[in-house]
Design an enzyme around this catalytic site. Sequence first.
Site, short mmCIF file in Angstrom:
data_model
loop_
_atom_site.label_atom_id
_atom_site.label_comp_id
_atom_site.label_asym_id
_atom_site.label_seq_id
_atom_site.Cartn_x
_atom_site.Cartn_y
_atom_site.Cartn_z
CG HIS A 136 -13.69 -31.23 -23.46
ND1 HIS A 136 -14.06 -31.70 -22.37
CD2 HIS A 136 -13.18 -32.30 -24.21
CE1 HIS A 136 -13.76 -32.89 -21.97
NE2 HIS A 136 -13.41 -33.28 -23.34
N GLY B 106 0.67 -1.25 0.04
CA GLY B 106 -0.02 0.00 0.18
C GLY B 106 0.80 1.31 -0.01
N GLY C 66 -2.73 -15.84 13.70
CA GLY C 66 -3.26 -14.75 13.31
C GLY C 66 -2.29 -13.49 13.32
#
Length: 451
Positions: free
Chosen positions: A440, A15, A265
């Site tokens: 396929h 970020g 955690g």
Amino acid sequence: MKHCFDLIVLGAGSGGLAAAKRAASYGAKVAIVEGDLVGGTCVIRGCVPKKLLVYGSHFWSSLANASGFGIEINKFKKDSGVLLENVRQEVNRLNRLHIDLLEKANVQLIRGWGKFSSPNSIVVTNQENKIFEISAHKILIAVGGRPIRPSIDGAAIGFVSDDLFLQKVLPKKFIVIGGGFIACEISCILSALGVSVTQLVRGNCLLRGFDKEVCLMLQNDMQSKGIDIKFDQDLVSLIKQKDDMILTNLNGITFKSNAVLFATGRKPFLEGLELGKSGIKIVENKIKVDIKNKTNVDNIYAVGDVTDRVNLTPVAIEEGRVFADNCFGNKNRIVDYNFIPKAVFSQPEISFVGETEEEAILNYGEENIDIYRSKFRPMSEMIQKSDSKCFLKLIVHKHSQKIIGCHMLGEHASEIIQMAAISIKMGAKKIDFDETMALHPTIAEEFVTMM
């Protein structure tokens, strides 16, 4: 000497890097403060090294099962130390790459640990232990999260996930504690690399918050591969005796291994920031922000895991870019948190986008949803007669016929779900999938042939 910037970013993770470079592209004078390697949790001790270990474990498994495809390998040498060292080298390469990218973007990298001295000022202690102050019109907190250890005696002598990538060689026996995605991923990696793995889970299921049917299938697959999963384990102590680590649970039962890893955690990394000097409001050990990622202090923002909302790398990147667009690009954007695809890089992988079956029943009522399923052995496992299965699942809102949940367990699940996420975000209905021609033979074709 006090240096002044338009923006100071605390933390050079996903970020922070995204925000810093985007803001600089608008002409802002930007500094980014980082006391560790550049790249953050994902690059340094998370997604990237983990995925490299996943690939490494796949090679080991493929060689072990090659005879069914006509490839006779009488003997091959396995060295986890080489794999771990090569992973660290790649991490270091990415660290250098991110430093170069910051320089090209005109972002000043300040090496050291930062803490607030006022709402506009940051005191930095650099690698030479020198202290100086910088200031900015806006400050972005993007310091991410850190693993947490359980409150049991001796927890400090166990590993956390960060430590796994620093090992010189993997031990023969490993105990992994936790039932979340990090615990499951690490258990699968270690097992595929030839380590004897016991996974101790406090609750009664794996991957709380994921679709229960899918999680149960993963549990069965992991157990069939030799991972010993034990539920309802309340642990009370960890001790070391010579070369052994010994865990004891509430009932006095002990578990012995060469190493113990806690994957119990993570929490926002707020220690040392001295947020009290900034006036920022903290709620339940996370930074509270509005829809524009602004804190209660007008010039201070926060993105990524430090807000403890959606702790995913792409989310932190988008939050950082949206912040920069709004504050320096005169735009008016918000992050869309709907239909975020998620994956667990277990073996086999799990992925999903939208609601779980449990959430859909809670939100709409069982009578208002339709479930479509497909379960089969993938072609890659047919010759070697493996018990591994693929499982695909669509959850459809009965009245609108919109697909509100898409789930998969099996090889390439994470790759496949990305494309499904686009369709579902656009409001695709079951008939849109039905009328799409299948390709396929593939696994993904099952999503468009379910009846």
